[in-house]
Design a protein around this motif. Sequence first.
Motif, PDB file in Angstrom:
ATOM      1  N   THR A  41     116.115  20.184  32.322  1.00 50.93           N
ATOM      2  CA  THR A  41     116.913  21.303  31.381  1.00 50.93           C
ATOM      3  C   THR A  41     117.673  22.187  32.202  1.00 50.93           C
ATOM      4  O   THR A  41     118.276  23.118  31.554  1.00 50.93           O
ATOM      5  N   LYS A  42     117.024  22.583  33.457  1.00 50.65           N
ATOM      6  CA  LYS A  42     117.764  23.430  34.347  1.00 50.65           C
ATOM      7  C   LYS A  42     118.677  23.251  35.358  1.00 50.65           C
ATOM      8  O   LYS A  42     119.467  23.736  35.858  1.00 50.65           O
ATOM      9  N   VAL A  43     118.314  22.110  35.982  1.00 49.59           N
ATOM     10  CA  VAL A  43     118.942  21.382  37.263  1.00 49.59           C
ATOM     11  C   VAL A  43     120.031  20.393  36.883  1.00 49.59           C
ATOM     12  O   VAL A  43     119.635  19.417  36.306  1.00 49.59           O
ATOM     13  N   THR A 524     122.547  15.650  20.666  1.00 49.22           N
ATOM     14  CA  THR A 524     122.481  16.272  22.247  1.00 49.22           C
ATOM     15  C   THR A 524     121.118  16.631  22.486  1.00 49.22           C
ATOM     16  O   THR A 524     120.544  17.230  21.590  1.00 49.22           O
ATOM     17  N   VAL A 525     120.712  16.806  23.854  1.00 51.23           N
ATOM     18  CA  VAL A 525     119.626  17.416  24.329  1.00 51.23           C
ATOM     19  C   VAL A 525     120.004  18.391  25.230  1.00 51.23           C
ATOM     20  O   VAL A 525     121.036  18.428  25.877  1.00 51.23           O
ATOM     21  N   ARG A 526     119.328  19.312  25.634  1.00 53.79           N
ATOM     22  CA  ARG A 526     119.565  20.245  26.585  1.00 53.79           C
ATOM     23  C   ARG A 526     119.451  19.727  27.995  1.00 53.79           C
ATOM     24  O   ARG A 526     118.570  19.100  28.398  1.00 53.79           O
ATOM     25  N   LEU A 527     120.523  19.640  28.690  1.00 51.00           N
ATOM     26  CA  LEU A 527     120.593  19.059  30.057  1.00 51.00           C
ATOM     27  C   LEU A 527     120.943  20.339  31.050  1.00 51.00           C
ATOM     28  O   LEU A 527     121.637  21.479  30.836  1.00 51.00           O
ATOM     29  N   GLY A 528     120.357  20.194  32.362  1.00 54.37           N
ATOM     30  CA  GLY A 528     120.865  21.403  33.308  1.00 54.37           C
ATOM     31  C   GLY A 528     122.392  21.313  33.751  1.00 54.37           C
ATOM     32  O   GLY A 528     122.834  20.275  33.770  1.00 54.37           O
ATOM     33  N   LYS A 529     122.579  22.489  34.039  1.00 57.53           N
ATOM     34  CA  LYS A 529     124.107  22.631  34.264  1.00 57.53           C
ATOM     35  C   LYS A 529     124.461  23.911  35.093  1.00 57.53           C
ATOM     36  O   LYS A 529     123.377  24.632  35.197  1.00 57.53           O
ATOM     37  N   ASN A 665     123.059  13.068  25.594  1.00 64.28           N
ATOM     38  CA  ASN A 665     121.770  12.846  24.849  1.00 64.28           C
ATOM     39  C   ASN A 665     120.712  12.175  25.609  1.00 64.28           C
ATOM     40  O   ASN A 665     119.797  11.672  25.067  1.00 64.28           O
ATOM     41  N   GLU A 666     120.745  12.070  26.983  1.00 59.91           N
ATOM     42  CA  GLU A 666     119.831  11.219  27.686  1.00 59.91           C
ATOM     43  C   GLU A 666     119.733  11.985  29.094  1.00 59.91           C
ATOM     44  O   GLU A 666     120.592  12.586  29.459  1.00 59.91           O
ATOM     45  N   TYR A 667     118.381  11.972  29.403  1.00 62.95           N
ATOM     46  CA  TYR A 667     118.177  12.451  30.480  1.00 62.95           C
ATOM     47  C   TYR A 667     118.340  11.497  31.675  1.00 62.95           C
ATOM     48  O   TYR A 667     118.200  10.367  31.506  1.00 62.95           O
ATOM     49  N   TRP A 668     118.506  12.231  32.881  1.00 64.38           N
ATOM     50  CA  TRP A 668     118.836  11.258  34.094  1.00 64.38           C
ATOM     51  C   TRP A 668     117.614  11.220  35.057  1.00 64.38           C
ATOM     52  O   TRP A 668     117.058  12.426  35.252  1.00 64.38           O
ATOM     53  N   PRO A 669     117.520  10.267  35.957  1.00 63.99           N
ATOM     54  CA  PRO A 669     117.956   8.760  35.692  1.00 63.99           C
ATOM     55  C   PRO A 669     117.456   8.049  34.629  1.00 63.99           C
ATOM     56  O   PRO A 669     116.559   8.250  34.027  1.00 63.99           O
TER      57      PRO A 669
END
Length: 919
Positions: A41-43, A524-529, A665-669
């Motif tokens: 969520t931060k990277v 959506t989900v919180r993703l790092g940016k 809306n998806e975490y990677w990988p």
Amino acid sequence: MHAFIFLTLIIGTTRALIEEIPLPNELSICFESLSRKNDMTKVPCTEIQWLCMQKSLWRLVDHSIMNISDADRKWIDAILQIPDFRSATSAAAAASTTGTGTATATATGSGRKRRQAAASLRIRTEYRMLNDLERDQYHRAVTTLKQLPIGNVSRYDFIANIHRGDAIPVAHFSPNFLGWNRVYLLIYENALRQIDPTVTVPYFASDLDDPLEDPTHSVIWSDIFLGNGDGVVRTGPYGNWKTPSGPLVRNIGSMGQLLSSSRIGRILSKNRTEDISEPTAPYDTNLERQQYLVNRWIGGGGGQMSDLNSAAHDPAYFNHLAYVDYIWEQFRMLQRQQGINPAKDYPVGRGIPSTTEPIGFGTLQNIDGYSSYFTESVYTYEYLPECSIDHTDCGSVYLRCDTTVHVPRCVSLTRHEWNLHLKATGQLGTSPSLGGFSFGQSALPVQSDNKQCPSSDRGIQNRYRVDDMTDIREWVYIPVEILSRRPPEKAIYDSYPVFHSNVIYDGDVYSPDAYRVLRNTLHTVRLGKYDYCKDTSSNAGKIFIKSEGLNYYGSYQEYAIVDNRLALSSSTAYVAVRSPELGMTQTLITAHDSCGRMCSAYCKIKGRSEYQPCHGALQMTSATPKQYSVNFGEVIEDTWEFYKNRYFPKVKEDNVFIKFFCSYNEYWPKKIEKSPTVMSSTKTSNQKMHQLKSSGVQGAVKKTFNEVKPSIRLNTGVQPKNTNTVSLPQRTNTAPQQRTNTAPQQRTNTAPQQRTNTAPQKMTNTAPQQRTNTAPQQRINAAPQQRTNTASQQRINTAPQQRTNTAPQQRTNTAPQQRMTQMNSPSSNMGANAHHSQNQMQSNSGSTHNAGQGGIRNPGCLLGHGCIVAGSCRTCTHGQKIACIKSSTLFAHCQGTSLLIRRCLSNSRFDSVTGTCIM
């Protein structure tokens, strides 16, 4: 909007076959490991993907052997004159300074301005703090080093090539990064001082540029300093340089981010080296990871600095590396104040190289890079310039004091601000020659206003590097399709809904969050940016697509333009990979947005039209059929079907092998779970539908279609078991794939094709076998005349196999299961019966209403608040609107001369004051 990105593939024979291959095990393990260790969520996910690729790609670098003379060897020995810390004492190491500079001097104290250090101690200062003469001397030394030969390369290239191949895992990805690069920077500086003993490497403090609204406009990217940063470097001291990795290229600002004072502050707040180094430090205090961000900000996708193996080919790398060393030295000074000996604070642990492993320079070991000898006896740093309310002079004409913030700070001038300074001082147009180098200020373009060229308009310059070749003819192209959701940080676009002349400013009409069905589908989900990624007024977004060789050394990057206003925006791009004519090509294709968030890849299923989730690892051979193009013109021709102006051009879906969905809306990988269909380019035929139904697997059919188009189900607000509901109007779908009951495909309930609800096809009207036509054409025939489709006669009408009952091809169900809601012709509904429909709605207002009492007439369109039926009626006013019908799900009112019938979504009701549905 369509924008295709080039994907460079191996040029093979005239035909080639693209196939999905498994992700290499090493990459797969790295992706999984780093995604677990980092807070996703931060990277930014793209930074993890880049780091894992860098840990693997160094093996693909060619290690050619140079033929060097004895004189060349003596030069190498001279620049590598580093003391043996294990055998020499500090006193023995104290020797007089030479041009190669392994000299000693007593440690100096710190001062706010240039330090009064011993004459033998080198002083490194910020690039913009150099005066004109000092800057010219430095540039002259670097360009001279580039011209002097050693073997078959220049001396500059020889030093730059040290930082590639086998040296990468030694110099990076561990605590050795700090010490190794300190020694490497000293070697580079030694070589420069052989040319000019007064020269030191100035550091580039990128946090002086970070506060700018657009750091790409900084004066540092002008011919006075590093030259231009937009594509091939053509200006400045390094203009038109040719490097071992191709022409010198920069794509500043396209990805990554600069250092900031806040992130540097977090690093300096730590006490131990393990808290700021790989692999133990978290992302935001990891000095090595922060260094990579600036590398990528300068190099972009195609520049030298975006790849560790070629980063040193750009002289800007050494200026940036000097600032990283400066920050580390500040950290070490704070350690000493706390009683920690930085020379012995080398982390130990599993997976960390030991202190006694060779560093790769002479007899030095890893621990030697941590020695205090360097900054006590060889060089020191001048502090960054500072300013205050009372003292606004930053000590350089290229810096200004920003007093608009809580704590005043020095920031870089932009090129536009520098032009204004020259104009105000009457220097505009002068071009002083400094020692043979003309860095005339007139080369900076004069701008009449504050407008700057937006960075979003700049392209991506690639080097077309494949192994040891740099040639566009070694690359081929394939199309890539992009589907992008509206970015979560895109707040409100200035296009607002209007209800009864009232403008609603809480949201815009394009936002997916304004519609319940889209909120569920496009959540959506919180993703790092990246830090700079905030709401922007720009409506054009970028999706970057990159190919990286898995069995060759080379990469290619482009971007597609998407519409950030829309809930969903599609685009097409063309990406290049190595040509298969050189051999089988294996490549990894990835996509991410400008904030560093990864997009999900979908690969074409072999022999089918559907696409399923994949990692983006592809293999291309010379087998048939041809799925690549040798140049840009051909890829356009191969991707689009042109009909010589007879029909509208369309994409040849068979030629598009990979697609990306940027859903946020998806975490990677992403964990890949293969399924029959996930993303479909064509609709399932009625024949396939019939085969599935005949086999008794209606549930599987329903599940598959929900996966293909999850947004197809709408919450209608009508419960399946409610026996007193109204027959809802069906939305007519005019899409090309629509199936209508018209000749010659007309199907009527007359012999011999007549279909009646009699045995053996009798359809009973009992719950829960309700017959439903799913959204957006949802149709519910409720009890007491409820019709159910039992297995195996169940019929599910989903788009695109929608069945529309329009006159004169009316479909009727004969007694005893006759449908009570008759669908009359459009003319009768919209004309003569409009008044009757209105009166009928009034009579049933607020009461229980069933299909046998007339129902709703004439199917209309599905909008955000439900179905709408419009017909001509007598002149009416807003005050004549009709109350809700059946559980507040239906309502009708007049608008001008039109009768509007609407259905509120579930959990909402009709408001008679506003004429809308409210929660």
